[in-house]
Design a protein around this motif. Structure first.
Motif, PDB file in Angstrom:
ATOM      1  N   HIS A  21      -2.105   7.476   7.166  1.00 30.69           N
ATOM      2  CA  HIS A  21      -3.029   8.613   7.156  1.00 30.69           C
ATOM      3  C   HIS A  21      -3.046   9.288   8.531  1.00 30.69           C
TER       4      HIS A  21
ATOM      5  N   ALA B 245      -5.894  -0.906   0.078  1.00 35.00           N
ATOM      6  CA  ALA B 245      -6.735  -0.498   1.211  1.00 35.00           C
ATOM      7  C   ALA B 245      -8.149  -1.060   1.088  1.00 35.00           C
TER       8      ALA B 245
ATOM      9  N   ARG C 201      -2.342   1.420  -4.548  1.00 36.51           N
ATOM     10  CA  ARG C 201      -2.467   1.730  -3.109  1.00 36.51           C
ATOM     11  C   ARG C 201      -3.937   1.743  -2.696  1.00 36.51           C
TER      12      ARG C 201
ATOM     13  N   THR D 297       4.567  -1.204   7.388  1.00 42.77           N
ATOM     14  CA  THR D 297       3.459  -1.791   6.648  1.00 42.77           C
ATOM     15  C   THR D 297       3.766  -3.268   6.420  1.00 42.77           C
TER      16      THR D 297
ATOM     17  N   LEU E 268      -1.470   2.754   5.957  1.00 43.43           N
ATOM     18  CA  LEU E 268      -1.378   3.738   4.879  1.00 43.43           C
ATOM     19  C   LEU E 268      -0.646   5.008   5.318  1.00 43.43           C
TER      20      LEU E 268
ATOM     21  N   GLY F 147       0.828  -1.215   0.000  1.00 41.34           N
ATOM     22  CA  GLY F 147       0.000   0.000   0.000  1.00 41.34           C
ATOM     23  C   GLY F 147       0.855   1.255   0.000  1.00 41.34           C
TER      24      GLY F 147
ATOM     25  N   THR G  53      -9.095   7.802   5.498  1.00 42.87           N
ATOM     26  CA  THR G  53      -9.230   6.358   5.252  1.00 42.87           C
ATOM     27  C   THR G  53     -10.680   5.964   5.017  1.00 42.87           C
TER      28      THR G  53
END
Length: 371
Positions: free
Chosen positions: A344, A325, A321, A261, A342, A227, A350
């Motif tokens: 965020h 998600a 990406r 990740t 991610l 991602g 998100t």
């Protein structure tokens, strides 16, 4: 007064406007010979390409025989698009402003902004300064910014995102010059709230299957399986892969934040094959003439794969990406974990993936099925 209705249509993948009216010999004779106007052999309807220029010409042509032209059924966006004016040519920059922009670049770099952001802000400010030279303006006023915005951005048909970048860059330049930007009240336009394009798992698999070059397949697999943003992928170092903990360490991501990740077990096999063949030293993906692989090269790899796979969606590297998600969410992963993966800052960012998941839509009962 006779009425002619213009209706939006499509012909061979191109947007058209269909000229609809009750049969009238006067209107028909008047339309025959109008530039670029065609006629459907089966329906007998006249049509032409749906552009603002064609709409204006046809409107005035029909008004000559006192026709009322109803174009309310056309795309509002198409109707409101201004006719593109003559291209704006900006004068070259002088030596004083050239040195000023060099100092501005250094000032931005001292603020530790990303190289991409620095390049963008300097580029748009360069255009603005040349525009001020064109207008022979010695004062950077709000009127000058608004005039630049209209002439250089709106009339040139540039996107809202680019317009925001221009305003951000100009604001930074005014701060660099010690000007009070609050008094200028420069407002950025709101972006369109579009849902991200998402590939199905089968489409992602087809991208990998048609990419036979090991380096290219590894790059696309990494962006999807982790991602990642493309900038994060090409800045990744060999030591950032933690195969014992099955994690990838992202250093200095967007907002200068580090995060971890997922490292996919299936991807790890591809990665090891790539490593044995290419033996990267520092960065995972090294360029032929540079330390890292270039973004443009990565984009070319994806475009080539999309064409080979026969995917008709508008796909970018960021689509991989988005797909990562969305597929996590469809698998039941908590959205808070997805936010962390991610990188965020806000869960609101998100939450957009909840609008595109296949599961959430499939679970809704269609009222047509109950008829």
């Amino acid at each position: 007064m006779k009425t002619v209705t213009l209706i939006r249509g499509e012909h061979k993948g191109e947007e058209i406007m269909v000229v609809n009216f009750d049969f009238d010999k006067t209107i028909e004779d008047h339309l025959i010979g109008f530039p670029n106007l065609k006629r459907n052999s089966s329906s007998g309807k006249f049509y032409l390409k749906n552009t603002a220029k064609n709409l204006g010409l046809l409107f005035h042509h029909l008004r000559k025989i006192r026709c009322y032209v109803d174009y309310s059924e056309l795309s509002q966006k198409q109707v409101e698009t201004p006719v593109k004016r003559k291209r704006l040519f900006l004068p070259p920059i002088d030596s004083f402003h050239k040195k000023d922009l060099i100092r501005f670049r250094r000032w931005l770099e001292e603020k530790r902004l990303s190289p991409h952001t620095v390049n963008t802000y300097v580029e748009v400010t360069h255009f603005f300064v040349r525009y001020s030279i064109l207008k022979k303006s010695k004062n950077y006023s709000r009127d000058l910014v608004e005039s630049f915005n209209y002439d250089f951005i709106v009339c040139e048909g540039k996107s809202v995102s680019y317009q925001n970048q221009c305003i951000n860059g100009i604001k930074k330049y005014f701060l660099f010059k010690g000007m009070d930007i609050g008094a200028l009240d420069l407002i950025r336009p709101k972006k369109e709230k579009k849902l991200p394009v998402v590939l199905s798992k089968a489409e992602v698999r087809s991208l990998m299957d048609v990419t036979h070059n090991v380096k290219h397949r590894t790059l696309l697999s990494l962006v999807y399986s982790g991602g990642l943003r493309i900038g994060e992928a090409i800045q990744l170092k060999v030591d950032d892969i933690d195969s014992k903990r099955m994690l990838i360490h992202i250093r200095g991501g967007k907002g200068k934040k580090d995060r971890y990740t997922l490292l996919s077990q299936s991807f790890l096999e591809t990665l090891r094959q790539y490593y044995r063949q290419y033996q990267p030293k520092v960065y995972l993906f090294e360029g032929q003439n540079s330390a890292t692989y270039s973004t443009s090269s990565a984009q070319w790899v994806l475009r080539n794969a999309v064409l080979r796979a026969g995917i008709r969606k508008e796909v970018s590297l960021h689509t991989l990406r988005h797909s990562f998600a969305t597929h996590l969410l469809e698998n039941g992963t908590d959205i808070r974990y997805i936010q962390e993966l991610l990188g965020h800052s806000s869960p609101k960012t998100t939450m957009i993936y909840t609008h595109v998941t296949e599961n959430s839509i499939k679970n809704i009962s269609n009222p047509f099925d109950d008829l």
